[in-house]
Motif scaffolding. Structure first.
Motif, PDB file in Angstrom:
ATOM      1  N   ARG A   1       6.582  41.286  19.954  1.00 20.26           N
ATOM      2  CA  ARG A   1       5.533  40.290  19.742  1.00 20.26           C
ATOM      3  C   ARG A   1       5.025  40.477  18.315  1.00 20.26           C
ATOM      4  N   PRO A   2       5.559  39.724  17.370  1.00 20.21           N
ATOM      5  CA  PRO A   2       5.208  39.911  15.951  1.00 20.21           C
ATOM      6  C   PRO A   2       3.752  39.555  15.676  1.00 20.21           C
ATOM      7  N   PRO A   3       3.216  40.014  14.554  1.00 25.14           N
ATOM      8  CA  PRO A   3       1.819  39.691  14.206  1.00 25.14           C
ATOM      9  C   PRO A   3       1.646  38.200  13.904  1.00 25.14           C
ATOM     10  N   THR A   4       0.456  37.727  14.113  1.00 24.89           N
ATOM     11  CA  THR A   4       0.139  36.313  13.875  1.00 24.89           C
ATOM     12  C   THR A   4       0.395  35.937  12.417  1.00 24.89           C
ATOM     13  N   GLY A   5       0.967  34.767  12.224  1.00 20.50           N
ATOM     14  CA  GLY A   5       1.187  34.246  10.883  1.00 20.50           C
ATOM     15  C   GLY A   5       2.513  34.620  10.265  1.00 20.50           C
ATOM     16  N   LEU A   6       3.300  35.474  10.918  1.00 19.74           N
ATOM     17  CA  LEU A   6       4.609  35.857  10.379  1.00 19.74           C
ATOM     18  C   LEU A   6       5.611  34.741  10.674  1.00 19.74           C
ATOM     19  N   LEU A   7       6.156  34.137   9.633  1.00 23.83           N
ATOM     20  CA  LEU A   7       7.031  32.980   9.808  1.00 23.83           C
ATOM     21  C   LEU A   7       8.507  33.354   9.962  1.00 23.83           C
ATOM     22  N   ALA A   8       8.899  34.528   9.470  1.00 24.29           N
ATOM     23  CA  ALA A   8      10.293  34.971   9.584  1.00 24.29           C
ATOM     24  C   ALA A   8      10.325  36.489   9.442  1.00 24.29           C
ATOM     25  N   ALA A   9      11.377  37.084   9.992  1.00 26.51           N
ATOM     26  CA  ALA A   9      11.501  38.544   9.913  1.00 26.51           C
ATOM     27  C   ALA A   9      12.966  38.937   9.996  1.00 26.51           C
ATOM     28  N   ASP A  10      13.272  40.077   9.396  1.00 27.54           N
ATOM     29  CA  ASP A  10      14.602  40.666   9.515  1.00 27.54           C
ATOM     30  C   ASP A  10      14.568  41.719  10.618  1.00 27.54           C
ATOM     31  N   TYR A  11      15.328  41.497  11.679  1.00 32.98           N
ATOM     32  CA  TYR A  11      15.380  42.458  12.777  1.00 32.98           C
ATOM     33  C   TYR A  11      16.664  43.285  12.672  1.00 32.98           C
TER      34      TYR A  11
ATOM     35  N   LEU B   1       6.573  30.519  17.001  1.00 31.81           N
ATOM     36  CA  LEU B   1       5.671  31.375  17.768  1.00 31.81           C
ATOM     37  C   LEU B   1       4.251  30.847  17.699  1.00 31.81           C
ATOM     38  N   SER B   2       3.554  30.840  18.853  1.00 37.27           N
ATOM     39  CA  SER B   2       2.169  30.369  18.863  1.00 37.27           C
ATOM     40  C   SER B   2       1.187  31.489  19.153  1.00 37.27           C
ATOM     41  N   VAL B   3       1.648  32.575  19.801  1.00 35.66           N
ATOM     42  CA  VAL B   3       0.793  33.710  20.123  1.00 35.66           C
ATOM     43  C   VAL B   3       1.526  34.976  19.735  1.00 35.66           C
ATOM     44  N   ALA B   4       0.843  35.976  19.203  1.00 37.62           N
ATOM     45  CA  ALA B   4       1.495  37.234  18.843  1.00 37.62           C
ATOM     46  C   ALA B   4       0.496  38.369  18.956  1.00 37.62           C
ATOM     47  N   THR B   5       0.990  39.554  19.355  1.00 40.90           N
ATOM     48  CA  THR B   5       0.114  40.709  19.529  1.00 40.90           C
ATOM     49  C   THR B   5       0.544  41.888  18.683  1.00 40.90           C
TER      50      THR B   5
END
Length: 572
Positions: A419-429, A453-457
């Motif tokens: 669950r990525p942090p709010t506002g993160l638009l893209a990430a390298d996993y 994503l609309s919710v993130a924790t």
């Protein structure tokens, strides 16, 4: 005249007798059964018109004429030294010669059936069969006999129960039984908690004939132990050792040069038979994982070649199959009953160096991922990550989940939810597979669009029904000079737990030397920035481990102290 005197005499005669001398000396050297074995097949029925019998063409094809016949299988493992054929031709002889089977009297029990078939053959064909080394009795399948093939051990008589049983594997196995070799079994053992281990004092009854890599089991080609037991392996290719390092030559390679069979006395009865083997294309289909291209097989065998069975030990007990039973490169096996230690120091081409006794071999091989990538599915509130299962020469301990290069979770499964942090638009996993020694391999980063994503924790969550995912993890990561860290086993907030390997691995970036002491006694002095030790069972219960890093680019010595209590760690 003794056989040694005869050998010396033959070697001294003219070159025209060289082949005879070579044959006699081979017999003296432990390969007495190498040579041409004359084989007859007798078709026997219990009534006229029986159809559950192999045809004459099938008999000759399976035994001598097919590309992968019994004769070809024997030739592949003895360099053509062991052959089966008839009295006067390469093809085996089939009786009766008129093409009709002999008729034997039915009987109420399996033993009586076997006796009736043999009596009928001896009564009718005793004179014709006197010159054969082996006589194979092909009978219709009878319910009283639950086996496919039976053989005298040693002896010359073989019974095949039904036309379906007249196959290469069965015939090769029974012919080798005639030469005195026993069966190739498998052994499953468990620890006190019931978990499978390679060997213990608590073992299930052996699975008779269960070895998938041995012709005396479910395989085709013989292990070197059964080759020696059947007097098909020269003694020059055999060695007995209770300590030191021995170089093994791949038993699948042509010739007999080098050590093909290593016998290690167990000390508490029996011995370990060790060989290096690869599958032989066409004859064997068992495969090995990519990390383990060579296989050092370990079998528990009788102390002497008395026709007893071998028992293949599973060095990868976490899987139910014995096709990955080999002791992997840089893997150590310790017999908990006798204390005998066997380790694969290295493999190189068609050779492997095996150490008997001494210190365990430290694992430096990282896990290997198969050629497939990370899959990421973006939902409304989380990213579901799935990835392939990695393999390791010992075992994969866990997987680390990384987002933009940062560790965000650890899992024992091949699925995780982030669950990525709010506002993160893209990430390298990315995913790292880590073994118990701390060796790690990255799968390969994948860019994931997170705009939906609309919710993130900001946490990694376990997948329903799977083991819990621990995260985020704060394992000290020696990313800069000035840190001496325990990198295996995994340590969180200064605490951790030893695995079954009892390995402790330290790393200090920039260090040129690390010295480790256990309870004040130096156990390792390594000129490297990374060092690993294996604690004894006693030390794993209670000990103090101190590591000191120095030299290299360090401006001062670094020190780490680990308190070990009942397998648990506290790093200070």
């Amino acid at each position: 005249m003794g056989r040694g005197s005869l050998c010396a005499l033959l070697l001294a005669v003219a070159a025209s007798l060289a082949a005879t001398a070579s044959s006699a000396c081979a017999a003296e050297a432990g390969a007495e059964h190498v040579g041409v074995h004359r084989v007859a097949v007798v078709r026997v029925a219990f009534s006229v018109g029986e159809i559950d019998l192999p045809s004459e063409s099938t008999v000759r094809s399976v035994l001598t004429e097919a590309s992968f016949s019994v004769n070809a299988a024997f030739a592949a493992q003895t360099d053509g030294g062991l052959q089966v054929q008839g009295l006067a031709a390469p093809a085996v002889d089939v009786y009766p010669s008129n093409g009709l089977p002999l008729i034997a009297a039915p009987a109420p029990s399996c033993g009586a059936v076997m006796a009736s078939v043999k009596d009928a053959v001896e009564t009718t064909l005793a004179g014709a069969l006197s010159g054969y080394d082996h006589v194979i009795l092909a009978q219709p399948r009878v319910p009283q006999c639950t086996w496919t093939g039976q053989a005298e051990q040693p002896g010359r008589w073989i019974w095949i129960n039904g036309a379906m049983g007249f196959d290469r594997s069965t015939l090769a196995r029974e012919l080798i039984h005639n030469l005195g070799a026993g069966s190739a079994d498998t052994l499953v053992c468990r620890d006190g908690a019931g978990v499978r281990v390679p060997l213990s004092a608590q073992c299930d009854p052996p699975v008779a004939g269960g070895d998938p890599t041995d012709g005396q089991g479910q395989g085709v080609l013989l292990s070197t132990y059964h080759r020696a037991e059947a007097l098909l392996l020269p003694t020059a290719a055999q060695r007995t050792a209770s300590s030191g390092e021995v170089t093994l030559t791949d038993a699948s390679q042509p010739g007999t040069a080098g050590t093909r069979l290593l016998l290690v006395p167990r000390g508490s009865g029996g011995a370990f038979a060790i060989e290096l083997r690869n599958p032989v294309p066409g004859f064997e289909q068992w495969q090995r994982p990519a990390y383990q291209p060579m296989g050092v097989m370990v079998r528990l065998v009788p102390s002497t070649f008395d026709g007893g069975p071998s028992q293949l030990l599973d060095m990868t007990p976490s899987t139910p199959s014995f096709t990955d039973a080999a002791l992997g490169d840089q893997q150590t096996f310790t017999d908990p009953v006798s204390g005998t230690r066997i380790a694969v120091v290295s493999t190189d081409g068609n050779q492997a160096v095996v150490r008997i006794g001494g210190a365990p071999v430290l694992d430096t091989h990282p896990p290997v991922f198969p050629p497939s990538g990370l899959r990421a599915v973006v939902g409304l509130a989380a990213v579901t990550l799935t990835f392939p299962k990695a393999v390791d020469n010992v075992a994969v301990d866990h997987y680390e989940v990384r987002r933009d290069g940062q560790l965000v979770g650890v899992t024992a499964t091949t699925t995780a939810i982030d669950r990525p942090p709010t506002g993160l638009l893209a990430a390298d996993y990315d995913i790292a597979a880590v073994d118990a020694a701390g060796n790690a391999t990255l799968l390969g980063a994948q860019r994931v669009d997170l705009s939906s994503l609309s919710v993130a924790t900001g946490a990694v969550a376990p997948v329903a029904g799977s083991p819990a995912v621990v995260g985020p993890v704060t394992t000290p990561a020696p990313t800069a000079t000035g840190t001496l860290a325990v990198i295996a086993p995994r340590v969180t907030s200064g605490r951790g737990k030893l695995g079954k390997s009892r390995l402790l691995t330290f790393r200090a970036v920039g260090a040129g030397r690390i010295v480790v002491k256990v309870d004040g006694k130096k156990v390792k002095d390594g000129r490297a920035a990374k060092i690993a030790i294996r604690l004894s069972a006693r030390q794993a219960k209670r000990s103090t481990v101190v590591a000191v890093a120095s030299r290299g680019s360090l401006t001062r010595s670094l020190r780490a102290t680990v308190q070990v209590r009942s397998g648990k760690l506290v790093v200070r």
